[in-house]
Write a protein that holds these residues in place. Structure first.
Motif, short mmCIF file in Angstrom:
data_model
loop_
_atom_site.label_atom_id
_atom_site.label_comp_id
_atom_site.label_asym_id
_atom_site.label_seq_id
_atom_site.Cartn_x
_atom_site.Cartn_y
_atom_site.Cartn_z
N VAL A 33 0.88 -1.17 0.00
CA VAL A 33 0.00 0.00 0.00
C VAL A 33 0.91 1.22 0.00
CG1 VAL A 33 -1.84 1.25 1.18
CG2 VAL A 33 -1.72 -1.24 1.38
N MET A 34 0.86 2.00 -1.07
CA MET A 34 1.66 3.22 -1.13
C MET A 34 0.72 4.40 -1.18
SD MET A 34 4.71 2.18 -3.74
CE MET A 34 3.54 1.42 -4.85
N VAL A 35 0.98 5.39 -0.31
CA VAL A 35 0.11 6.56 -0.27
C VAL A 35 0.99 7.79 -0.44
CG1 VAL A 35 -1.60 7.84 1.05
CG2 VAL A 35 -1.44 5.36 1.34
N ARG A 36 0.59 8.63 -1.37
CA ARG A 36 1.32 9.87 -1.60
C ARG A 36 0.31 10.97 -1.89
NH1 ARG A 36 6.46 10.30 -5.70
NH2 ARG A 36 7.26 12.28 -4.94
N ASP A 37 0.33 12.01 -1.09
CA ASP A 37 -0.58 13.14 -1.27
C ASP A 37 -2.05 12.68 -1.36
OD1 ASP A 37 1.67 14.78 -1.30
OD2 ASP A 37 1.87 14.64 -3.46
N GLY A 38 -2.40 11.72 -0.53
CA GLY A 38 -3.79 11.27 -0.50
C GLY A 38 -4.14 10.29 -1.60
N ARG A 39 -3.18 9.98 -2.47
CA ARG A 39 -3.44 9.06 -3.57
C ARG A 39 -2.84 7.70 -3.20
NH1 ARG A 39 -1.24 7.28 -8.16
NH2 ARG A 39 -2.70 6.97 -9.89
N ALA A 40 -3.68 6.67 -3.21
CA ALA A 40 -3.23 5.35 -2.78
C ALA A 40 -3.03 4.43 -3.98
CB ALA A 40 -4.25 4.73 -1.83
N VAL A 41 -1.92 3.72 -3.96
CA VAL A 41 -1.68 2.67 -4.95
C VAL A 41 -1.55 1.36 -4.18
CG1 VAL A 41 -0.16 1.78 -6.76
CG2 VAL A 41 -0.51 4.25 -6.53
N VAL A 42 -2.50 0.46 -4.42
CA VAL A 42 -2.57 -0.79 -3.67
C VAL A 42 -2.23 -1.94 -4.62
CG1 VAL A 42 -4.08 -2.30 -2.32
CG2 VAL A 42 -4.35 0.20 -2.18
N THR A 43 -1.28 -2.76 -4.20
CA THR A 43 -0.88 -3.91 -5.03
C THR A 43 -1.41 -5.19 -4.40
OG1 THR A 43 1.13 -2.70 -5.56
CG2 THR A 43 1.10 -5.03 -6.14
N VAL A 44 -2.14 -5.97 -5.18
CA VAL A 44 -2.65 -7.25 -4.69
C VAL A 44 -2.24 -8.37 -5.64
CG1 VAL A 44 -4.64 -6.29 -3.46
CG2 VAL A 44 -4.89 -6.95 -5.85
N THR A 45 -2.05 -9.56 -5.07
CA THR A 45 -1.80 -10.76 -5.84
C THR A 45 -2.91 -11.74 -5.50
OG1 THR A 45 0.58 -10.40 -5.86
CG2 THR A 45 -0.17 -12.66 -6.24
N PRO A 46 -3.82 -12.01 -6.45
CA PRO A 46 -4.92 -12.93 -6.14
C PRO A 46 -4.41 -14.32 -5.83
CG PRO A 46 -4.96 -12.30 -8.47
CD PRO A 46 -3.87 -11.51 -7.82
N THR A 47 -5.21 -15.11 -5.08
CA THR A 47 -4.76 -16.43 -4.67
C THR A 47 -4.45 -17.31 -5.88
OG1 THR A 47 -7.08 -17.02 -4.40
CG2 THR A 47 -5.86 -16.49 -2.41
N TYR A 48 -5.23 -17.19 -6.91
CA TYR A 48 -4.77 -17.70 -8.20
C TYR A 48 -5.58 -17.03 -9.28
CZ TYR A 48 -8.58 -21.19 -8.55
OH TYR A 48 -9.78 -21.83 -8.62
N SER A 49 -5.09 -17.05 -10.51
CA SER A 49 -5.64 -16.17 -11.53
C SER A 49 -7.09 -16.49 -11.84
CB SER A 49 -4.79 -16.22 -12.79
OG SER A 49 -4.63 -17.57 -13.20
N GLY A 50 -7.56 -17.71 -11.51
CA GLY A 50 -8.94 -18.06 -11.77
C GLY A 50 -9.89 -17.63 -10.66
N CYS A 51 -9.35 -17.04 -9.61
CA CYS A 51 -10.19 -16.68 -8.48
C CYS A 51 -11.11 -15.52 -8.85
CB CYS A 51 -9.32 -16.31 -7.28
SG CYS A 51 -9.75 -17.22 -5.80
#
Ligand SMILES: [Zn+2]
Length: 159
Positions: A33-51
């Motif tokens: 979770v990166m937050v800069r000047d109120g703007r959030a960039v959230v990185t997620v990796t799903p449990t698997y691509s078919g989820c």
């Protein structure tokens, strides 16, 4: 708590849509979770691509970050390195067991494809169980039945 911390805490508390007993942080699918000047960039990796839960997770992450004060939220899905059940936190494993869902085995040799021949029953602890169907309520879990106590239970698939 800074505004950025408040956003991070809110995102970490988002429950997994398929395993609501766990947060996405405990499940290990929340990578950053990166937050800069109120703007959030959230990185997620799903449990698997078919989820199919990935879209629901993204929507929940956006809602949580915005309610915590983010002006803009971007959710990035990263598929490599692939999620493994090793990323489930110790708290997450305990919560899975408490919910009657057999946690995936720990400390699998890396790179090995695990075929679970026996899964211990989370109700009575008996190893005398067999797989009843490959998929249960969701594609991420399989349904097992215990020969000892005759309970059925869900096993979270190891990947
Ligand atoms: Zn049992």
């Amino acid at each position: 708590m800074t505004a950025a911390e408040a956003i991070r805490v809110a995102v970490e508390a988002v429950p997994d849509p398929e395993l609501p007993v766990l947060t996405i942080a405990e499940l290990g699918i929340l990578r950053a979770v990166m937050v800069r000047d109120g703007r959030a960039v959230v990185t997620v990796t799903p449990t698997y691509s078919g989820c199919p839960a990935t879209e629901a997770i993204a929507a929940d992450v956006v809602a949580a970050a915005k309610s915590a004060g983010a002006s803009e939220v971007e959710v990035r899905t990263v598929l490599a390195p692939a999620w493994t059940s090793d990323w489930i936190s110790a708290d997450g494993r305990r919560k899975l067991a408490a919910a009657g869902i057999a946690p995936p085995p720990e400390n699998r040799p890396s790179g090995a494809v695990t075929v679970a021949l026996s899964v211990r029953c989370p109700q009575c602890g008996s190893p005398d169980t067999r797989q009843q169907s490959r998929f249960s309520s969701t594609a991420c879990k399989s349904l097992w039945v215990c020969a000892n106590c005759r309970e059925t239970f869900e096993h979270f698939k190891a990947h």
